[in-house]
Write a protein that holds these residues in place. Structure first.
Motif, PDB file in Angstrom:
ATOM      1  N   LEU A  40      11.280  -0.347  -7.335  1.00 54.00           N
ATOM      2  CA  LEU A  40       9.802  -0.132  -7.206  1.00 54.00           C
ATOM      3  C   LEU A  40       9.158   1.291  -6.728  1.00 54.00           C
ATOM      4  O   LEU A  40       8.580   1.749  -7.049  1.00 54.00           O
ATOM      5  CB  LEU A  40       9.449  -1.875  -5.820  1.00 54.00           C
ATOM      6  CG  LEU A  40       9.702  -3.082  -6.127  1.00 54.00           C
ATOM      7  CD1 LEU A  40       9.518  -3.012  -4.406  1.00 54.00           C
ATOM      8  CD2 LEU A  40       8.702  -3.823  -7.115  1.00 54.00           C
ATOM      9  N   GLY A  41       9.671   1.908  -6.905  1.00 48.71           N
ATOM     10  CA  GLY A  41       9.750   3.427  -6.793  1.00 48.71           C
ATOM     11  C   GLY A  41       9.807   4.034  -4.989  1.00 48.71           C
ATOM     12  O   GLY A  41       9.644   4.575  -5.075  1.00 48.71           O
ATOM     13  N   GLY A  42      10.490   3.416  -4.175  1.00 44.90           N
ATOM     14  CA  GLY A  42      10.757   3.495  -2.648  1.00 44.90           C
ATOM     15  C   GLY A  42      11.464   4.974  -2.781  1.00 44.90           C
ATOM     16  O   GLY A  42      11.948   5.100  -3.605  1.00 44.90           O
ATOM     17  N   PRO A 101       0.828  -1.063   0.183  1.00 42.96           N
ATOM     18  CA  PRO A 101      -0.174   0.015  -0.457  1.00 42.96           C
ATOM     19  C   PRO A 101       0.507   1.622   0.052  1.00 42.96           C
ATOM     20  O   PRO A 101       0.436   2.139  -0.534  1.00 42.96           O
ATOM     21  CB  PRO A 101      -0.655  -0.400   0.923  1.00 42.96           C
ATOM     22  CG  PRO A 101      -0.388  -1.342   2.450  1.00 42.96           C
ATOM     23  CD  PRO A 101       0.665  -2.109   0.847  1.00 42.96           C
ATOM     24  N   LEU A 102       1.803   1.019   0.121  1.00 43.80           N
ATOM     25  CA  LEU A 102       3.071   2.480   0.368  1.00 43.80           C
ATOM     26  C   LEU A 102       3.944   2.541  -0.500  1.00 43.80           C
ATOM     27  O   LEU A 102       3.496   3.776  -0.888  1.00 43.80           O
ATOM     28  CB  LEU A 102       3.812   2.139   1.847  1.00 43.80           C
ATOM     29  CG  LEU A 102       3.632   2.526   2.825  1.00 43.80           C
ATOM     30  CD1 LEU A 102       4.170   1.966   4.218  1.00 43.80           C
ATOM     31  CD2 LEU A 102       3.060   3.681   3.497  1.00 43.80           C
ATOM     32  N   ILE A 103       3.991   1.506  -1.250  1.00 45.28           N
ATOM     33  CA  ILE A 103       4.826   1.724  -2.799  1.00 45.28           C
ATOM     34  C   ILE A 103       3.611   1.683  -4.254  1.00 45.28           C
ATOM     35  O   ILE A 103       4.496   2.340  -5.206  1.00 45.28           O
ATOM     36  CB  ILE A 103       5.948   0.814  -2.676  1.00 45.28           C
ATOM     37  CG1 ILE A 103       6.804   0.521  -1.838  1.00 45.28           C
ATOM     38  CG2 ILE A 103       6.631   0.777  -4.415  1.00 45.28           C
ATOM     39  CD1 ILE A 103       7.847  -0.212  -1.495  1.00 45.28           C
ATOM     40  N   LYS A 104       3.008   1.204  -3.749  1.00 45.38           N
ATOM     41  CA  LYS A 104       1.755   1.050  -5.205  1.00 45.38           C
ATOM     42  C   LYS A 104       1.998   0.148  -5.294  1.00 45.38           C
ATOM     43  O   LYS A 104       2.194   0.853  -6.661  1.00 45.38           O
ATOM     44  CB  LYS A 104       1.162   2.722  -4.652  1.00 45.38           C
ATOM     45  CG  LYS A 104       0.915   3.640  -3.848  1.00 45.38           C
ATOM     46  CD  LYS A 104       0.133   4.492  -4.585  1.00 45.38           C
ATOM     47  CE  LYS A 104      -0.671   5.683  -3.181  1.00 45.38           C
ATOM     48  NZ  LYS A 104       0.295   6.222  -2.294  1.00 45.38           N
ATOM     49  N   VAL A 105       2.230  -0.442  -5.381  1.00 44.12           N
ATOM     50  CA  VAL A 105       2.832  -1.773  -6.973  1.00 44.12           C
ATOM     51  C   VAL A 105       1.766  -2.726  -6.637  1.00 44.12           C
ATOM     52  O   VAL A 105       2.062  -3.809  -5.027  1.00 44.12           O
ATOM     53  CB  VAL A 105       4.649  -1.920  -7.005  1.00 44.12           C
ATOM     54  CG1 VAL A 105       4.334  -3.598  -7.657  1.00 44.12           C
ATOM     55  CG2 VAL A 105       5.428  -0.754  -6.861  1.00 44.12           C
ATOM     56  N   SER A 127      12.897   7.930   0.628  1.00 47.34           N
ATOM     57  CA  SER A 127      13.120   7.684   2.261  1.00 47.34           C
ATOM     58  C   SER A 127      11.545   8.333   2.825  1.00 47.34           C
ATOM     59  O   SER A 127      11.566   7.404   3.894  1.00 47.34           O
ATOM     60  CB  SER A 127      14.069   9.257   2.482  1.00 47.34           C
ATOM     61  OG  SER A 127      13.568  10.159   1.974  1.00 47.34           O
ATOM     62  N   LEU A 128      11.049   8.824   2.675  1.00 44.87           N
ATOM     63  CA  LEU A 128       9.779   8.816   3.363  1.00 44.87           C
ATOM     64  C   LEU A 128       8.715   7.912   3.588  1.00 44.87           C
ATOM     65  O   LEU A 128       8.681   7.163   4.571  1.00 44.87           O
ATOM     66  CB  LEU A 128       9.185   9.983   2.540  1.00 44.87           C
ATOM     67  CG  LEU A 128       9.370  10.831   3.062  1.00 44.87           C
ATOM     68  CD1 LEU A 128       8.056  12.344   2.204  1.00 44.87           C
ATOM     69  CD2 LEU A 128       9.605  12.028   3.935  1.00 44.87           C
ATOM     70  N   ILE A 129       8.655   7.030   2.514  1.00 50.65           N
ATOM     71  CA  ILE A 129       8.474   5.605   2.340  1.00 50.65           C
ATOM     72  C   ILE A 129       8.987   4.664   2.972  1.00 50.65           C
ATOM     73  O   ILE A 129       8.171   3.581   4.281  1.00 50.65           O
ATOM     74  CB  ILE A 129       7.602   5.342   0.492  1.00 50.65           C
ATOM     75  CG1 ILE A 129       6.715   5.830  -0.120  1.00 50.65           C
ATOM     76  CG2 ILE A 129       7.514   3.094   1.156  1.00 50.65           C
ATOM     77  CD1 ILE A 129       6.817   5.314  -1.524  1.00 50.65           C
ATOM     78  N   ALA A 130      10.408   4.779   2.958  1.00 49.19           N
ATOM     79  CA  ALA A 130      10.934   3.542   4.130  1.00 49.19           C
ATOM     80  C   ALA A 130      10.909   4.241   5.079  1.00 49.19           C
ATOM     81  O   ALA A 130      10.670   3.198   6.457  1.00 49.19           O
ATOM     82  CB  ALA A 130      12.845   4.199   3.814  1.00 49.19           C
ATOM     83  N   ALA A 131      10.667   5.128   5.723  1.00 49.50           N
ATOM     84  CA  ALA A 131      10.370   5.677   7.352  1.00 49.50           C
ATOM     85  C   ALA A 131       9.116   5.153   7.598  1.00 49.50           C
ATOM     86  O   ALA A 131       8.987   4.844   8.588  1.00 49.50           O
ATOM     87  CB  ALA A 131      10.519   6.762   7.247  1.00 49.50           C
ATOM     88  N   GLN A 132       7.798   4.980   6.443  1.00 48.81           N
ATOM     89  CA  GLN A 132       6.597   4.832   6.974  1.00 48.81           C
ATOM     90  C   GLN A 132       6.654   3.102   7.168  1.00 48.81           C
ATOM     91  O   GLN A 132       5.984   2.558   8.042  1.00 48.81           O
ATOM     92  CB  GLN A 132       5.908   5.327   6.192  1.00 48.81           C
ATOM     93  CG  GLN A 132       5.727   6.117   5.701  1.00 48.81           C
ATOM     94  CD  GLN A 132       4.821   7.004   4.521  1.00 48.81           C
ATOM     95  OE1 GLN A 132       5.053   6.659   3.759  1.00 48.81           O
ATOM     96  NE2 GLN A 132       3.853   7.280   5.744  1.00 48.81           N
ATOM     97  N   ILE A 133       7.652   2.257   6.236  1.00 49.83           N
ATOM     98  CA  ILE A 133       7.982   1.254   6.593  1.00 49.83           C
ATOM     99  C   ILE A 133       8.081   0.711   8.127  1.00 49.83           C
ATOM    100  O   ILE A 133       8.104  -0.288   8.511  1.00 49.83           O
ATOM    101  CB  ILE A 133       8.625   0.321   5.312  1.00 49.83           C
ATOM    102  CG1 ILE A 133       8.093   1.037   3.832  1.00 49.83           C
ATOM    103  CG2 ILE A 133       9.216  -1.263   5.670  1.00 49.83           C
ATOM    104  CD1 ILE A 133       8.241   0.202   2.637  1.00 49.83           C
TER     105      ILE A 133
END
Length: 145
Positions: free
Chosen positions: A68-70, A52-56, A72-78
């Motif tokens: 995959l399009g990740g 859901p965060l990367i939307k793949v 730093s902000l997505i990494a922090a959420q993960i």
């Protein structure tokens, strides 16, 4: 700087000024030829966190986070979700060094406090993801009674 995948187009979309219209280019699809499905509950849970965060739609265990399009902000959420779900001491640096579901799962196993604990947590997490809202309400009502 070598592309991770290639996409062939019949025609290149152009702007009115005959330049490449980058916004009109199709989004690259995940290369399903190299797709490797999750092999355990930890990998399955990590994919459930990433998607859901990367939307793949389809993430394989060897797919690179950045490919995959990740970012730093997505990494922090993960990172936040992984720490919350698995209750492990994991640094953001560790997450950036792992970059794939497979390596992240190995990292979780290396940091677990008790052998087998992370697999049980991942299994319970996956069971909870599959429960419908009505079933969740019933479970909560049963606990209150």
């Amino acid at each position: 700087m070598v592309p991770s995948s290639w996409m062939y187009l019949d025609t290149m979309p152009l702007t009115p000024n005959n330049k490449v219209d980058r916004r009109a280019l199709p989004k690259p699809t995940n290369n399903s030829i190299n797709y490797i499905a999750p092999r355990n509950f930890i990998e399955e849970a990590l994919i459930e966190i990433w998607q859901p965060l990367i939307k793949v739609e389809k993430i394989g265990v060897k797919d690179n986070f950045f490919d995959l399009g990740g970012h730093s902000l997505i990494a922090a959420q993960i990172h936040t979700q992984m720490r919350k779900i698995f209750s492990i001491d994991l640094s953001l640096k560790d997450l950036f060094e792992s970059l794939t579901i497979e390596k992240t799962a190995q990292l979780i196993l290396a940091k677990e406090i008790q052998t087998g604990r992370s697999e049980k947590i991942a299994k319970a997490f996956m069971r909870m993801k599959k429960i419908t809202p009505e079933e969740k309400a019933k479970l909560l009502q049963g606990k209150r009674s």
